[in-house]
Design a protein around this motif. Structure first.
Motif, PDB file in Angstrom:
ATOM      1  N   SER A  66     -22.584  11.082  25.574  1.00 44.90           N
ATOM      2  CA  SER A  66     -22.049  11.332  26.912  1.00 44.90           C
ATOM      3  C   SER A  66     -21.441  10.094  27.555  1.00 44.90           C
ATOM      4  O   SER A  66     -20.833  10.190  28.619  1.00 44.90           O
ATOM      5  CB  SER A  66     -23.157  11.865  27.833  1.00 44.90           C
ATOM      6  N   ASP A  67     -21.602   8.930  26.927  1.00 42.11           N
ATOM      7  CA  ASP A  67     -21.185   7.667  27.525  1.00 42.11           C
ATOM      8  C   ASP A  67     -19.734   7.360  27.159  1.00 42.11           C
ATOM      9  O   ASP A  67     -19.429   7.116  25.989  1.00 42.11           O
ATOM     10  CB  ASP A  67     -22.097   6.540  27.033  1.00 42.11           C
ATOM     11  N   PRO A  68     -18.826   7.345  28.146  1.00 41.23           N
ATOM     12  CA  PRO A  68     -17.428   7.051  27.836  1.00 41.23           C
ATOM     13  C   PRO A  68     -17.140   5.570  27.677  1.00 41.23           C
ATOM     14  O   PRO A  68     -16.023   5.192  27.339  1.00 41.23           O
ATOM     15  CB  PRO A  68     -16.685   7.606  29.061  1.00 41.23           C
ATOM     16  N   ASP A  69     -18.148   4.715  27.915  1.00 43.31           N
ATOM     17  CA  ASP A  69     -17.928   3.274  27.958  1.00 43.31           C
ATOM     18  C   ASP A  69     -18.431   2.512  26.736  1.00 43.31           C
ATOM     19  O   ASP A  69     -18.010   1.378  26.510  1.00 43.31           O
ATOM     20  CB  ASP A  69     -18.608   2.671  29.196  1.00 43.31           C
ATOM     21  N   LEU A  70     -19.355   3.087  25.967  1.00 49.83           N
ATOM     22  CA  LEU A  70     -20.005   2.316  24.920  1.00 49.83           C
ATOM     23  C   LEU A  70     -20.335   3.210  23.737  1.00 49.83           C
ATOM     24  O   LEU A  70     -20.857   4.307  23.905  1.00 49.83           O
ATOM     25  CB  LEU A  70     -21.306   1.691  25.462  1.00 49.83           C
ATOM     26  N   ASP A  71     -19.997   2.729  22.527  1.00 46.57           N
ATOM     27  CA  ASP A  71     -20.330   3.503  21.332  1.00 46.57           C
ATOM     28  C   ASP A  71     -21.239   2.719  20.392  1.00 46.57           C
ATOM     29  O   ASP A  71     -21.228   2.904  19.177  1.00 46.57           O
ATOM     30  CB  ASP A  71     -19.058   3.950  20.596  1.00 46.57           C
ATOM     31  N   LEU A  72     -22.059   1.831  20.960  1.00 45.19           N
ATOM     32  CA  LEU A  72     -23.059   1.090  20.203  1.00 45.19           C
ATOM     33  C   LEU A  72     -24.377   1.856  20.226  1.00 45.19           C
ATOM     34  O   LEU A  72     -24.607   2.680  21.103  1.00 45.19           O
ATOM     35  CB  LEU A  72     -23.274  -0.300  20.818  1.00 45.19           C
ATOM     36  N   PRO A  73     -25.277   1.572  19.251  1.00 43.46           N
ATOM     37  CA  PRO A  73     -26.620   2.160  19.337  1.00 43.46           C
ATOM     38  C   PRO A  73     -27.248   1.873  20.688  1.00 43.46           C
ATOM     39  O   PRO A  73     -27.058   0.803  21.266  1.00 43.46           O
ATOM     40  CB  PRO A  73     -27.372   1.463  18.194  1.00 43.46           C
ATOM     41  N   ASN A  74     -28.009   2.820  21.208  1.00 39.45           N
ATOM     42  CA  ASN A  74     -28.496   2.733  22.578  1.00 39.45           C
ATOM     43  C   ASN A  74     -29.376   1.522  22.832  1.00 39.45           C
ATOM     44  O   ASN A  74     -29.454   1.038  23.963  1.00 39.45           O
ATOM     45  CB  ASN A  74     -29.250   4.016  22.936  1.00 39.45           C
ATOM     46  N   GLN A  76     -28.819  -1.453  22.128  1.00 39.79           N
ATOM     47  CA  GLN A  76     -27.997  -2.573  22.582  1.00 39.79           C
ATOM     48  C   GLN A  76     -27.732  -2.480  24.087  1.00 39.79           C
ATOM     49  O   GLN A  76     -27.741  -3.490  24.794  1.00 39.79           O
ATOM     50  CB  GLN A  76     -26.686  -2.618  21.795  1.00 39.79           C
ATOM     51  N   HIS A  77     -27.509  -1.283  24.579  1.00 39.95           N
ATOM     52  CA  HIS A  77     -27.316  -1.110  26.022  1.00 39.95           C
ATOM     53  C   HIS A  77     -28.569  -1.530  26.783  1.00 39.95           C
ATOM     54  O   HIS A  77     -28.482  -2.168  27.840  1.00 39.95           O
ATOM     55  CB  HIS A  77     -26.960   0.342  26.330  1.00 39.95           C
ATOM     56  N   LEU A  78     -29.728  -1.177  26.259  1.00 40.29           N
ATOM     57  CA  LEU A  78     -30.976  -1.543  26.934  1.00 40.29           C
ATOM     58  C   LEU A  78     -31.140  -3.056  27.018  1.00 40.29           C
ATOM     59  O   LEU A  78     -31.497  -3.599  28.076  1.00 40.29           O
ATOM     60  CB  LEU A  78     -32.168  -0.918  26.205  1.00 40.29           C
ATOM     61  N   SER A  81     -28.704  -4.623  29.516  1.00 39.53           N
ATOM     62  CA  SER A  81     -29.147  -4.429  30.901  1.00 39.53           C
ATOM     63  C   SER A  81     -30.270  -5.397  31.243  1.00 39.53           C
ATOM     64  O   SER A  81     -30.244  -6.057  32.295  1.00 39.53           O
ATOM     65  CB  SER A  81     -29.626  -2.985  31.104  1.00 39.53           C
ATOM     66  N   ALA A  82     -31.263  -5.492  30.373  1.00 38.62           N
ATOM     67  CA  ALA A  82     -32.412  -6.354  30.628  1.00 38.62           C
ATOM     68  C   ALA A  82     -32.002  -7.815  30.728  1.00 38.62           C
ATOM     69  O   ALA A  82     -32.468  -8.557  31.616  1.00 38.62           O
ATOM     70  CB  ALA A  82     -33.454  -6.167  29.534  1.00 38.62           C
ATOM     71  N   GLU A  83     -31.122  -8.254  29.851  1.00 35.43           N
ATOM     72  CA  GLU A  83     -30.709  -9.651  29.838  1.00 35.43           C
ATOM     73  C   GLU A  83     -29.902 -10.011  31.084  1.00 35.43           C
ATOM     74  O   GLU A  83     -29.996 -11.137  31.591  1.00 35.43           O
ATOM     75  CB  GLU A  83     -29.910  -9.949  28.572  1.00 35.43           C
ATOM     76  N   ALA A  84     -29.125  -9.061  31.597  1.00 34.99           N
ATOM     77  CA  ALA A  84     -28.387  -9.322  32.833  1.00 34.99           C
ATOM     78  C   ALA A  84     -29.339  -9.429  34.020  1.00 34.99           C
ATOM     79  O   ALA A  84     -29.161 -10.279  34.901  1.00 34.99           O
ATOM     80  CB  ALA A  84     -27.361  -8.212  33.075  1.00 34.99           C
ATOM     81  N   THR A 242     -22.985  -3.875  32.818  1.00 37.98           N
ATOM     82  CA  THR A 242     -23.334  -4.824  31.753  1.00 37.98           C
ATOM     83  C   THR A 242     -22.875  -4.342  30.387  1.00 37.98           C
ATOM     84  O   THR A 242     -23.055  -5.041  29.398  1.00 37.98           O
ATOM     85  CB  THR A 242     -24.859  -5.041  31.709  1.00 37.98           C
ATOM     86  N   LYS A 243     -22.297  -3.162  30.325  1.00 42.51           N
ATOM     87  CA  LYS A 243     -21.897  -2.614  29.031  1.00 42.51           C
ATOM     88  C   LYS A 243     -20.768  -3.443  28.431  1.00 42.51           C
ATOM     89  O   LYS A 243     -19.738  -3.669  29.062  1.00 42.51           O
ATOM     90  CB  LYS A 243     -21.463  -1.151  29.174  1.00 42.51           C
ATOM     91  N   CYS A 244     -20.989  -3.899  27.188  1.00 40.06           N
ATOM     92  CA  CYS A 244     -19.999  -4.726  26.510  1.00 40.06           C
ATOM     93  C   CYS A 244     -20.248  -4.629  25.013  1.00 40.06           C
ATOM     94  O   CYS A 244     -21.122  -3.891  24.557  1.00 40.06           O
ATOM     95  CB  CYS A 244     -20.108  -6.181  26.983  1.00 40.06           C
ATOM     96  N   GLU A 245     -19.473  -5.350  24.238  1.00 39.56           N
ATOM     97  CA  GLU A 245     -19.597  -5.288  22.783  1.00 39.56           C
ATOM     98  C   GLU A 245     -20.569  -6.316  22.219  1.00 39.56           C
ATOM     99  O   GLU A 245     -20.781  -6.370  21.011  1.00 39.56           O
ATOM    100  CB  GLU A 245     -18.213  -5.467  22.135  1.00 39.56           C
ATOM    101  N   GLN A 246     -21.173  -7.147  23.069  1.00 39.09           N
ATOM    102  CA  GLN A 246     -22.150  -8.121  22.584  1.00 39.09           C
ATOM    103  C   GLN A 246     -23.390  -7.398  22.081  1.00 39.09           C
ATOM    104  O   GLN A 246     -23.879  -6.463  22.703  1.00 39.09           O
ATOM    105  CB  GLN A 246     -22.549  -9.096  23.695  1.00 39.09           C
TER     106      GLN A 246
END
Length: 272
Positions: A66-74, A76-78, A81-84, A242-246
């Protein structure tokens, strides 16, 4: 937290439009009041012990359709977010919330295509949530799908108040089934949980976009919900921007977060 000019939550991008639209069509069509009650009965058993870090690892195998912004395993998003949140020197409990806020998506491990809670069918797992038991607002993404929901032809559920009392408050509403409510309920039944109320509100309502961003359901809100919105808006800066390719290695950040997790969740398994 620094933000970029990147555009987020753009549901008109052609590359993702078809898949995301199909997801929300299924979600709007299938997430009825009766469906949510069935899912609560089916999944809120709290009989599946699993260590927090094992659960984190399982999200290495899930991409949120459902996420239009990120296609990485979830996972990585977590971590992003935590690191930011950590970089902004916010409280340790909020850093933990950033790390675990989508962890309810582990439901896919025992989910099913029929329920929309599997890797293949995620309409009961991820996506913007809404209230069931009353009329669907136009602030829902893809509001053209609202009419597909059979509750909207049921006089019990198709008014702005529906089955609820005026000013009853968020905590007395039944929301669409998904990872937010699942994790909230799991942690609420976890005896060692010491995450403060602010963090639990962030977990439960961060995907409730028709409310916190769309401004809907004002007739059902109470005074407490004004504070809830402040907390959720504060958290969602880190959830969204915080969504990015890192990418990160979970083992490399675990040494920092493990003591925080043990402080607020204890050392034993969590029962899912």
């Amino acid at each position: 937290m620094e933000t970029t000019n990147k555009e987020f939550r753009n549901y008109d991008k052609l590359a993702i439009d078809a898949a995301v639209r199909k997801h929300y069509q299924k979600m709007r069509q299938n997430q009825t009041y009766d469906y949510v009650k069935r899912m609560q009965e089916k999944y809120l058993k709290f009989d599946k012990p699993m260590d927090l870090w094992e659960a984190m690892e399982k999200l290495n195998h899930l991409i949120d359709v459902s996420d239009p912004d990120l296609d990485l395993p979830n996972i990585q998003h977590l971590i992003q977010s935590a690191e930011a949140i950590r970089a902004d020197d916010r409280p340790d409990w909020m850093q933990l919330v950033g790390l675990i806020h989508d962890l309810g998506k582990v439901m896919y491990l025992w989910g099913s295509d029929e329920d929309g809670t599997s890797q293949a069918e995620q309409w009961g797992l991820v996506g913007d949530i809404f209230v069931v038991g009353c009329a669907l607002p136009n602030s829902c993404v893809y509001p053209e799908f609202n009419a597909l929901n059979s509750d909207m032809s049921d006089e019990r559920y198709n008014t702005s108040q529906g089955i609820y009392q005026t000013r009853c408050g968020l905590d007395n509403l039944t929301l669409a089934w998904g990872h937010d409510e699942y994790l909230y309920q799991v942690l609420s039944h976890h005896k060692a949980n010491k995450i403060p109320k602010e963090g639990m509100v962030m977990i439960r309502y961060h995907s409730f976009y028709p409310w916190h961003t769309g401004g809907s359901y004002q007739n059902l809100m109470n005074e407490q919900d004004k504070q809830y919105k402040i907390w959720v808006d504060d958290f969602n800066k880190y959830d969204l921007y915080t969504k990015c390719e890192q990418t990160y290695d979970l083992n490399e950040i675990k040494d920092y977060y493990q003591p925080i997790a043990e402080k607020y969740l204890g050392k034993g398994p969590i029962y899912w």
